[in-house]
Design an enzyme around this catalytic site. Sequence first.
Site, PDB file in Angstrom:
ATOM      1  N   ASP A  47       0.871  -1.162   0.000  1.00 24.99           N
ATOM      2  CA  ASP A  47       0.000   0.000   0.000  1.00 24.99           C
ATOM      3  C   ASP A  47       0.920   1.227   0.000  1.00 24.99           C
ATOM      4  OD1 ASP A  47      -2.150   1.688  -0.014  1.00 24.99           O
ATOM      5  OD2 ASP A  47      -3.243   0.650   1.571  1.00 24.99           O
TER       6      ASP A  47
HETATM    7  C1  NOJ Z   1      -4.112   3.752  -0.037  1.00 23.55           C
HETATM    8  C2  NOJ Z   1      -5.276   2.822   0.169  1.00 23.55           C
HETATM    9  O1  NOJ Z   1      -5.162   2.207   1.423  1.00 23.55           O
HETATM   10  C3  NOJ Z   1      -5.407   1.756  -0.897  1.00 23.55           C
HETATM   11  O2  NOJ Z   1      -6.620   1.089  -0.712  1.00 23.55           O
HETATM   12  C4  NOJ Z   1      -5.303   2.333  -2.270  1.00 23.55           C
HETATM   13  O3  NOJ Z   1      -5.449   1.341  -3.234  1.00 23.55           O
HETATM   14  C5  NOJ Z   1      -3.960   3.021  -2.385  1.00 23.55           C
HETATM   15  N1  NOJ Z   1      -3.868   4.102  -1.409  1.00 23.55           N
HETATM   16  C6  NOJ Z   1      -3.724   3.581  -3.787  1.00 23.55           C
HETATM   17  O4  NOJ Z   1      -4.499   4.674  -4.018  1.00 23.55           O
END
Ligand code: NOJ
Length: 746
Positions: free
Chosen positions: A288
């Site tokens: 993430d």
């Molecule tokens: C953070 C989020 O937790 C995740 O779900 C998402 O896919 C990513 N950012 C990318 O935007």
Amino acid sequence: MKYTKTALLLLAFSLTAYAQKGKNAKKTQTREEFVTELMGKMTIDEKISQLVQFTADGTVTGPKAGVNYIDEIKKGNVGSILNATGVKYTRELQKMNLDNSRLKIPLLFGYDVIHGYKTIFPISLGEAATWDTDAVALSARVAAEETAASGVHWTFAPMVDITRDPRWGRVSEGSGEDTYLGVQLAIARVKGFQGTNLNDLNTILACTKHFAAYGAAEAGRDYNTVDMSERVLRETYLPPFQATVDAGVATFMTSFNEIAGVPATANKFLLRDVLKGEWGFDGFVVTDYTAINELIPHGVAKDSVHAGELALKAGVDMDMVGAVYLKFLKKSLQEGNVTEAQINDACRRILNAKYDLGLFEDPYRYSDDKREKQTIYKKEYLDAALHVANESMVLLKNENSVLPLNKNQKVAFVGPLVSDEWNIIGSWAATGDRYGYATSVEEGIMEVANKKNVSFDKGVEILKDDRSMIAKAVESARNADVIVAVMGEFENMTGEAASRSSIDLPGIQKEFLAELKKLNKPIVLVLLNGRPLTLEWENENMDAILEAWYPGTRGGAAIAQTLYGINNPSGKLPMTFPRNVGQVPIYYNHKNTGRPYLGPTDPEQKYKSRYTDVDNSPLYPFGYGLSYTTFDYSNLKLSSNQINFNNTLKISVEVSNTGNYDGEEVVQLYIKDKVGTVTRPVKELKGFKKVALKKGEKKTVEFEISSNDLRFYNIDMDFVAEPGDFEVFVGGSSATETKDKFVLVR
Ligand code: NOJ
């Protein structure tokens, strides 16, 4: 119009019929041969660059990273870009990349397409309320069509986190509290996104996230600590993840949280042992957003170099935004702290995905302006979005059959969300347009109602303490036969970094409802929100309550069709609604405890597992939802009262539509394992079927289970069924008491 099952399938078929097969550049080579040959030519820097992902500045989905992604692309340092959308922009970036890539390795474009790309469907929790795997697959299929036509190859979905704490803002992105329902919907989404062949031009890579147990953040506070037994992890939280591996998902994303002291992004047990080992996942794992860097504040890495080493060794293949792999992995290799084999493995997995999409044959195959224009917001997509939104409506209360409304009644529509085009599509709405595109409730009403009989007044805002509009709204309501209040949360109160410690209707909305209540007219409350709310007062004081979630681009039309009876609501709650926030976490498949409380008739009132100030029961249980008609369950029959490990048990029940409308009912099957070597939940969902019943019609609904469905992690952590007594429950919610019993024997 309501789709029949067949029409749905036809629509899905017509969508896949657009598939265009790619022509393999080197037909004679297998993927392995192609990638091996390519990697043979790559330097270590080129390999590491494949492990690097940066964000474009199109959409902001995390903290500022301080990296100029354009410069990095020009230096040939990037394997993937997120948050760049549209054919024009992605083509530009791809060209920039290829102009600077010695071996012409294409970029992979990723984006959060959670419940639609342009045509927005209900938020995932709303889709889960349909309990309709076809509808959920259809939503993902439409999303894939639009995404692929817009130059994007990869969605960061499905989000399959089991969530039992409505304070957590991200409950809106998942399928709710139940593992079985979560598994079925996770599979449907992967199939919808990825189709049958990733080489087809209308498919995209799916990404199962957030691995793992992110939904169990302590106190519902985002990014917070998670700790749980391996038994709960494997039994409750991991099955939807594993199911997507079995369904062929191409990628996985790690979660931000730690679990039992080890952050997921440095968690070798999760990534190498379970995911890539036990489950045999052969796709790639992305972190993430800056999750490798976060290993430092977590307190397991002393610096970025160390963080990168922990992540790679644990099994992370791609570094989202953090730049740690780019800056430090080569150094770690030179110092002998990671191996070339580990870098090669990560690189190969990523190249495999690019190969599967056909990007080596033609890096611009997703970059067709004409196709983009023709594809987005197609009429059939908007119709599909309306269909799914209709299916997602959950009727929580309908005293004296206030609903459906009829066109002759004078109706005062009030509330902060009544004419809203911003919130109705919810958070994580990708490139979905809000103002000017999304159908507001007011616009939806104007499509179906008698215009002379309706009025629209805001009354209050969601978050501002502004009482200046109340008097006018109350005046309109005074002249009406029925009041419909459209209220809820602001969309950004749900989703990432949107935890709430109170889950009441925010602001002065309740105060406004109390004013309206004084008029002594029937009041219908329509809710737009992304989590279970605490609605005890509303349940007491409102005549009807319709949970509409954030229903998407055609959401206002779905709400209007539901209020006026063109759609008979058939959604069921995928998450328990508590009476107050003090009951949280609250979920239907809890354990019994050694001192279960039997309610007000329990002869022992004190030394029981209970609260002194509120009942243990929820306000609305998991699986609950009313219809304009009524359903009666009778004649529950089991094919036998005994099964063994080789045969199956058939369970049948007669469901009759005993009311005045045609309708659909989600028939649910639960079991209870009465005695185990470890304790078992009071009930567990094991099957569901959504059946359409005409007024007066009766159908027999059948389920089949075998000992496989009765398995759990026993005292020795073996995944087995144990012989003994079981109860089986069938009904229209998890609170059903229609039951029978059987025995499992060796
Ligand atoms: C953070 C989020 O937790 C995740 O779900 C998402 O896919 C990513 N950012 C990318 O935007």
